[in-house]
Design a protein around this motif. Structure first.
Motif, mmCIF file in Angstrom:
data_model
loop_
_atom_site.group_PDB
_atom_site.id
_atom_site.type_symbol
_atom_site.label_atom_id
_atom_site.label_comp_id
_atom_site.label_asym_id
_atom_site.label_seq_id
_atom_site.Cartn_x
_atom_site.Cartn_y
_atom_site.Cartn_z
ATOM 1 N N THR A 99 -9.713 -3.167 -9.985
ATOM 2 C CA THR A 99 -7.606 -3.402 -10.165
ATOM 3 C C THR A 99 -7.817 -4.034 -11.552
ATOM 4 O O THR A 99 -7.954 -4.779 -12.370
ATOM 5 C CB THR A 99 -7.852 -5.262 -9.291
ATOM 6 O OG1 THR A 99 -8.249 -4.659 -8.370
ATOM 7 C CG2 THR A 99 -6.479 -5.820 -9.870
ATOM 8 N N SER B 67 -3.945 -1.499 -8.018
ATOM 9 C CA SER B 67 -6.076 -1.278 -7.373
ATOM 10 C C SER B 67 -5.879 -0.057 -6.965
ATOM 11 O O SER B 67 -4.481 0.572 -5.756
ATOM 12 C CB SER B 67 -5.787 -2.165 -6.228
ATOM 13 O OG SER B 67 -6.200 -3.693 -6.759
ATOM 14 N N ARG B 68 -7.221 0.484 -6.758
ATOM 15 C CA ARG B 68 -7.687 2.246 -6.939
ATOM 16 C C ARG B 68 -8.623 2.044 -6.287
ATOM 17 O O ARG B 68 -9.205 1.366 -7.049
ATOM 18 C CB ARG B 68 -7.998 2.704 -7.489
ATOM 19 C CG ARG B 68 -7.403 4.278 -8.033
ATOM 20 C CD ARG B 68 -6.666 5.352 -6.642
ATOM 21 N NE ARG B 68 -6.560 6.418 -8.024
ATOM 22 C CZ ARG B 68 -5.584 7.212 -6.865
ATOM 23 N NH1 ARG B 68 -5.429 7.015 -5.575
ATOM 24 N NH2 ARG B 68 -5.682 8.832 -7.292
ATOM 25 N N LEU B 69 -9.146 2.673 -5.323
ATOM 26 C CA LEU B 69 -10.422 2.998 -4.612
ATOM 27 C C LEU B 69 -10.572 4.378 -5.298
ATOM 28 O O LEU B 69 -10.180 4.866 -4.991
ATOM 29 C CB LEU B 69 -10.355 2.532 -3.527
ATOM 30 C CG LEU B 69 -10.285 1.503 -2.703
ATOM 31 C CD1 LEU B 69 -10.109 1.788 -0.803
ATOM 32 C CD2 LEU B 69 -11.216 -0.146 -3.086
ATOM 33 N N GLU C 99 -13.562 -0.832 -5.416
ATOM 34 C CA GLU C 99 -11.905 -1.328 -6.020
ATOM 35 C C GLU C 99 -11.887 -1.560 -7.499
ATOM 36 O O GLU C 99 -12.544 -2.714 -7.582
ATOM 37 C CB GLU C 99 -11.934 -2.672 -4.951
ATOM 38 C CG GLU C 99 -10.186 -2.676 -5.190
ATOM 39 C CD GLU C 99 -10.000 -3.950 -3.965
ATOM 40 O OE1 GLU C 99 -9.276 -5.008 -4.548
ATOM 41 O OE2 GLU C 99 -10.508 -3.949 -3.601
ATOM 42 N N ASP D 141 -5.804 3.975 -0.316
ATOM 43 C CA ASP D 141 -6.865 3.606 -1.528
ATOM 44 C C ASP D 141 -5.649 3.426 -3.073
ATOM 45 O O ASP D 141 -6.534 3.689 -3.332
ATOM 46 C CB ASP D 141 -7.792 4.754 -2.206
ATOM 47 C CG ASP D 141 -6.096 6.026 -2.007
ATOM 48 O OD1 ASP D 141 -5.412 6.233 -2.227
ATOM 49 O OD2 ASP D 141 -7.513 7.336 -2.626
ATOM 50 N N TYR E 262 0.814 -1.035 0.384
ATOM 51 C CA TYR E 262 0.163 -0.214 -0.149
ATOM 52 C C TYR E 262 0.831 1.220 0.031
ATOM 53 O O TYR E 262 1.817 1.683 0.515
ATOM 54 C CB TYR E 262 -1.230 0.332 1.629
ATOM 55 C CG TYR E 262 -1.805 -1.007 1.087
ATOM 56 C CD1 TYR E 262 -3.407 -0.391 0.742
ATOM 57 C CD2 TYR E 262 -1.714 -2.545 1.746
ATOM 58 C CE1 TYR E 262 -4.187 -1.474 0.965
ATOM 59 C CE2 TYR E 262 -2.509 -3.276 1.848
ATOM 60 C CZ TYR E 262 -4.104 -3.013 1.276
ATOM 61 O OH TYR E 262 -5.259 -3.257 1.246
ATOM 62 N N THR F 157 -17.986 2.204 -2.521
ATOM 63 C CA THR F 157 -17.138 1.868 -2.530
ATOM 64 C C THR F 157 -16.187 0.812 -3.736
ATOM 65 O O THR F 157 -16.891 -0.284 -3.392
ATOM 66 C CB THR F 157 -16.156 2.006 -1.428
ATOM 67 O OG1 THR F 157 -16.366 2.707 -0.619
ATOM 68 C CG2 THR F 157 -15.028 1.684 -2.025
#
Length: 274
Positions: A184, A141-143, A182, A127, A123, A180
């Motif tokens: 990827t 990955s991004r939130l 996510e 996010d 991380y 939310t």
């Protein structure tokens, strides 16, 4: 086999810059990440190992031993400037994608024979993270978040059936969620930029889809839900169908939080069995 995971933390600074590019090209590609002084992060690293259980101890590996190994590796990076204080980024940019692969190589080489590294998740921010399992391709990955109203109501069912199945979620005036999402993506890392995808491009692409749902009533304002219930399952499939073509074959997984307790994952349609 059992997989055991231990979480680690370290702090470091870095800068995105290529000496063989002009200042204008660096700023066009990397934006504010080109600051000559760098910027920093509190990194979080999840280290997952596997192996045969030791019959005497009942453990894959003593976590104290794993802690010592990984902390010894991270000593090279903790409270350092990755570009200037480590030897690993002389010829590559210290992106999250490149850093997780460097950490994999260093940690895997130090593990004892009875334990095997199976996954790293790094991380850079809560996010934003990268995954690597030792194979050729890295995942990034991004939130994202969006807020929508909806009512769970299936047009093919009677009112009584809808009330029985959906309960409070069938309220005629609707209800809503802070969703939310996510996202990827997966693929080869660009050797010039050290990135799997351009982050600004990814953000623009995802927002071009979710912004159409943000602050909207899904059933009344989004045509895709005019004839089907706006369940999280249908929403995540809709998002996949919208995003997959725009992300040019890189989309690997979507995960949607409807609430903290209701989470849905989708990796695209299953291949047809023949």
């Amino acid at each position: 086999m059992v997989v055991a995971t231990r979480r680690f933390e370290f702090s470091a600074a870095h800068r995105y810059w290529r000496d063989d590019w002009s200042a204008e090209e660096n700023e066009r590609v990397f934006g504010p990440y080109t600051s000559p002084y760098g910027h920093g992060h509190n990194y979080t690293l999840d280290v997952s190992i596997t192996g045969e259980l030791d019959e005497r101890t009942g453990m894959v590996m003593n976590m104290t031993e794993l802690k010592a190994i990984v902390n010894d590796v991270l000593e090279e990076f903790d409270h350092k400037h990755l570009n200037f204080d480590t030897p690993y980024f002389r010829d590559q940019i210290p992106t999250t994608e490149n850093l997780v692969r460097v950490l994999w190589r260093l940690i895997a080489a130090r593990l004892p024979a009875h334990a095997r590294l199976v996954h790293l998740r790094l991380y850079e921010q809560p996010d934003l993270w990268a995954d690597y399992d030792g194979t050729g391709e890295t995942q990034f990955s991004r939130l994202y978040t969006f807020a929508s109203a909806h009512r769970l109501h299936a047009p093919t069912l009677s009112d009584d059936e809808n009330r029985l199945i959906y309960g409070k979620c069938n309220n005629p005036n609707g209800h809503g969620h802070n969703y939310t999402l996510e996202v990827t993506v997966q693929g080869p890392i660009d050797p010039a930029t050290g990135m799997l995808v351009d982050l600004e491009w990814l953000d623009r692409t995802v927002h071009s889809v979710i912004d159409q749902l943000h602050l909207r009533h899904l059933d009344r304002e989004i045509s895709a839900f005019a004839d089907r219930p706006s369940t999280a399952e249908n929403i995540i499939v809709y998002l996949w169908n919208e995003l997959a073509p725009l992300l040019e074959g890189r989309l690997a997984l979507l995960r949607l939080w409807e609430t903290r307790k209701n989470i849905f994952s989708y990796a695209g349609p299953s291949p047809v069995q023949v």
